[in-house]
Write a protein that holds these residues in place. Structure first.
Motif, PDB file in Angstrom:
ATOM      1  N   MET A   1     -17.689 -49.492  46.739  1.00  0.00           N
ATOM      2  CA  MET A   1     -18.018 -50.901  46.186  1.00  0.00           C
ATOM      3  C   MET A   1     -19.183 -50.856  45.130  1.00  0.00           C
ATOM      4  SD  MET A   1     -19.660 -53.789  48.571  1.00  0.00           S
ATOM      5  CE  MET A   1     -21.091 -52.947  48.901  1.00  0.00           C
ATOM      6  N   GLU A   2     -18.999 -51.367  43.952  1.00  0.00           N
ATOM      7  CA  GLU A   2     -20.052 -51.270  43.192  1.00  0.00           C
ATOM      8  C   GLU A   2     -20.800 -52.697  43.162  1.00  0.00           C
ATOM      9  OE1 GLU A   2     -20.325 -51.469  38.260  1.00  0.00           O
ATOM     10  OE2 GLU A   2     -18.548 -51.041  39.159  1.00  0.00           O
ATOM     11  N   LEU A   3     -21.958 -52.323  43.524  1.00  0.00           N
ATOM     12  CA  LEU A   3     -23.259 -53.380  43.572  1.00  0.00           C
ATOM     13  C   LEU A   3     -23.566 -53.905  41.999  1.00  0.00           C
ATOM     14  CD1 LEU A   3     -25.440 -52.615  46.467  1.00  0.00           C
ATOM     15  CD2 LEU A   3     -23.575 -53.839  46.483  1.00  0.00           C
ATOM     16  N   LYS A   4     -23.574 -55.327  41.920  1.00  0.00           N
ATOM     17  CA  LYS A   4     -23.888 -55.708  40.533  1.00  0.00           C
ATOM     18  C   LYS A   4     -25.077 -56.513  40.757  1.00  0.00           C
ATOM     19  CE  LYS A   4     -19.745 -54.793  38.161  1.00  0.00           C
ATOM     20  NZ  LYS A   4     -18.891 -55.393  37.208  1.00  0.00           N
ATOM     21  N   ILE A   5     -25.805 -56.447  41.989  1.00  0.00           N
ATOM     22  CA  ILE A   5     -26.856 -57.352  42.174  1.00  0.00           C
ATOM     23  C   ILE A   5     -27.919 -57.804  41.250  1.00  0.00           C
ATOM     24  CG2 ILE A   5     -28.520 -55.526  43.159  1.00  0.00           C
ATOM     25  CD1 ILE A   5     -28.957 -57.775  45.474  1.00  0.00           C
ATOM     26  N   SER A   6     -27.956 -56.712  40.049  1.00  0.00           N
ATOM     27  CA  SER A   6     -29.181 -57.135  39.064  1.00  0.00           C
ATOM     28  C   SER A   6     -28.454 -58.075  38.164  1.00  0.00           C
ATOM     29  CB  SER A   6     -29.509 -55.590  38.432  1.00  0.00           C
ATOM     30  OG  SER A   6     -28.310 -55.290  37.870  1.00  0.00           O
ATOM     31  N   PRO A  44     -34.036 -55.615  45.672  1.00  0.00           N
ATOM     32  CA  PRO A  44     -34.875 -56.374  46.798  1.00  0.00           C
ATOM     33  C   PRO A  44     -34.575 -56.025  48.236  1.00  0.00           C
ATOM     34  CG  PRO A  44     -33.285 -57.769  45.633  1.00  0.00           C
ATOM     35  CD  PRO A  44     -33.096 -56.368  45.158  1.00  0.00           C
ATOM     36  N   ASP A  45     -35.865 -56.095  49.049  1.00  0.00           N
ATOM     37  CA  ASP A  45     -35.498 -55.436  50.467  1.00  0.00           C
ATOM     38  C   ASP A  45     -34.614 -56.476  51.174  1.00  0.00           C
ATOM     39  OD1 ASP A  45     -37.082 -57.677  51.465  1.00  0.00           O
ATOM     40  OD2 ASP A  45     -38.869 -56.544  51.202  1.00  0.00           O
ATOM     41  N   ILE A  46     -34.299 -56.292  52.400  1.00  0.00           N
ATOM     42  CA  ILE A  46     -33.402 -57.137  53.090  1.00  0.00           C
ATOM     43  C   ILE A  46     -33.830 -58.570  53.131  1.00  0.00           C
ATOM     44  CG2 ILE A  46     -31.996 -57.577  55.193  1.00  0.00           C
ATOM     45  CD1 ILE A  46     -30.926 -55.210  54.038  1.00  0.00           C
ATOM     46  N   GLU A  47     -35.080 -58.660  53.616  1.00  0.00           N
ATOM     47  CA  GLU A  47     -35.679 -59.803  53.884  1.00  0.00           C
ATOM     48  C   GLU A  47     -35.586 -60.817  52.892  1.00  0.00           C
ATOM     49  OE1 GLU A  47     -39.467 -59.570  55.864  1.00  0.00           O
ATOM     50  OE2 GLU A  47     -38.497 -58.751  57.622  1.00  0.00           O
ATOM     51  N   THR A  48     -35.873 -60.131  51.526  1.00  0.00           N
ATOM     52  CA  THR A  48     -35.946 -60.867  50.395  1.00  0.00           C
ATOM     53  C   THR A  48     -34.616 -61.319  49.759  1.00  0.00           C
ATOM     54  OG1 THR A  48     -37.833 -59.560  49.676  1.00  0.00           O
ATOM     55  CG2 THR A  48     -36.927 -60.895  47.906  1.00  0.00           C
ATOM     56  N   LEU A  49     -33.635 -60.260  50.098  1.00  0.00           N
ATOM     57  CA  LEU A  49     -32.434 -60.708  49.789  1.00  0.00           C
ATOM     58  C   LEU A  49     -31.881 -61.826  50.418  1.00  0.00           C
ATOM     59  CD1 LEU A  49     -30.237 -57.283  49.920  1.00  0.00           C
ATOM     60  CD2 LEU A  49     -30.565 -58.752  48.163  1.00  0.00           C
ATOM     61  N   VAL A  60     -25.428 -63.810  51.071  1.00  0.00           N
ATOM     62  CA  VAL A  60     -26.104 -62.176  50.704  1.00  0.00           C
ATOM     63  C   VAL A  60     -24.774 -61.595  50.371  1.00  0.00           C
ATOM     64  CG1 VAL A  60     -26.963 -60.230  51.610  1.00  0.00           C
ATOM     65  CG2 VAL A  60     -27.736 -62.495  52.403  1.00  0.00           C
ATOM     66  N   ASP A  61     -23.662 -61.760  50.819  1.00  0.00           N
ATOM     67  CA  ASP A  61     -22.427 -60.996  50.466  1.00  0.00           C
ATOM     68  C   ASP A  61     -22.067 -61.483  48.812  1.00  0.00           C
ATOM     69  OD1 ASP A  61     -20.440 -59.040  50.886  1.00  0.00           O
ATOM     70  OD2 ASP A  61     -18.815 -61.101  50.727  1.00  0.00           O
ATOM     71  N   GLU A  62     -22.152 -62.669  48.608  1.00  0.00           N
ATOM     72  CA  GLU A  62     -21.904 -62.942  47.013  1.00  0.00           C
ATOM     73  C   GLU A  62     -22.989 -62.571  46.171  1.00  0.00           C
ATOM     74  OE1 GLU A  62     -19.611 -67.293  48.170  1.00  0.00           O
ATOM     75  OE2 GLU A  62     -21.883 -67.264  48.043  1.00  0.00           O
ATOM     76  N   LEU A  63     -24.333 -62.758  46.593  1.00  0.00           N
ATOM     77  CA  LEU A  63     -25.277 -61.937  45.869  1.00  0.00           C
ATOM     78  C   LEU A  63     -24.873 -60.370  45.614  1.00  0.00           C
ATOM     79  CD1 LEU A  63     -27.973 -62.709  44.700  1.00  0.00           C
ATOM     80  CD2 LEU A  63     -29.007 -62.074  46.537  1.00  0.00           C
ATOM     81  N   LEU A  64     -24.373 -59.888  46.409  1.00  0.00           N
ATOM     82  CA  LEU A  64     -24.356 -58.220  46.567  1.00  0.00           C
ATOM     83  C   LEU A  64     -23.072 -58.030  45.581  1.00  0.00           C
ATOM     84  CD1 LEU A  64     -25.082 -56.922  49.906  1.00  0.00           C
ATOM     85  CD2 LEU A  64     -26.497 -56.727  47.857  1.00  0.00           C
ATOM     86  N   ARG A  65     -22.178 -58.615  45.953  1.00  0.00           N
ATOM     87  CA  ARG A  65     -20.750 -58.279  45.295  1.00  0.00           C
ATOM     88  C   ARG A  65     -20.334 -59.176  44.174  1.00  0.00           C
ATOM     89  NH1 ARG A  65     -16.802 -56.323  49.805  1.00  0.00           N
ATOM     90  NH2 ARG A  65     -18.409 -55.551  51.402  1.00  0.00           N
TER      91      ARG A  65
END
Length: 158
Positions: A1-6, A44-49, A60-65
């Motif tokens: 899974m490729e994260l494109k959070i940035s 970002p750390d988990i709480e910040t996510l 959070v899933d939408e933010l990560l993926r």
């Protein structure tokens, strides 16, 4: 899974017309942290996510993926305004508010829909309009010019 959070953080921030500094202030982090997240140098750390997701009205899933957040929201809003019945539009906007709790556009459109009602219907929603205004104040994009309704002005100056 490729994260494109940035990319997703940057896109969501830009969608709100916020600077990195404005986002940092809302999250109580440094603007350098936001810059590092957006450049992919750090995450970002988990709480910040969780706080970021809540702020933008995504999971959070939408933010990560990722997802086509603005396209999805745009399509939902088009569907709502295609509905000729004001009561149905108000119901659907209430549902959207639950899905996107801190999304300025959803809150503002819901507020405007309630504001368009004629009396006596309009007065039934007075408390809801005031609540929506309270929710809008902290998420209003910088530089956004809102029509100054007496209700909004009074709440903004409380």
């Amino acid at each position: 899974m490729e994260l494109k959070i940035s990319e997703h953080i940057r896109a969501l921030r830009m969608e709100q017309n916020w600077s990195q500094r404005a986002l940092a202030e809302k999250l109580n982090v440094s603007f350098q942290s936001v810059s590092k997240w957006e450049s992919g140098q750090n995450y970002p750390d988990i709480e910040t996510l969780v706080r970021i997701a809540q702020l933008f009205g995504v999971t959070v899933d939408e933010l990560l993926r990722g997802r086509a957040a603005s396209e999805n929201l745009d399509q939902r809003m088009k569907d709502i305004y295609a509905c000729p019945d004001p009561d149905e539009r108000i119901g659907k906007l209430g549902e959207m508010r639950k899905l996107y709790p801190r999304n300025f556009r959803v809150l503002y459109e819901y507020y405007l829909e309630l504001k368009r009602l004629e009396e006596p219907e309009r007065s039934k929603y007075r408390d809801m309009r005031r609540q929506l205004l309270r929710e809008m104040i902290p998420v209003t994009p910088p530089g956004f010019r809102i029509r100054v309704y007496p209700e909004f002005y009074a709440l903004a100056n409380e």
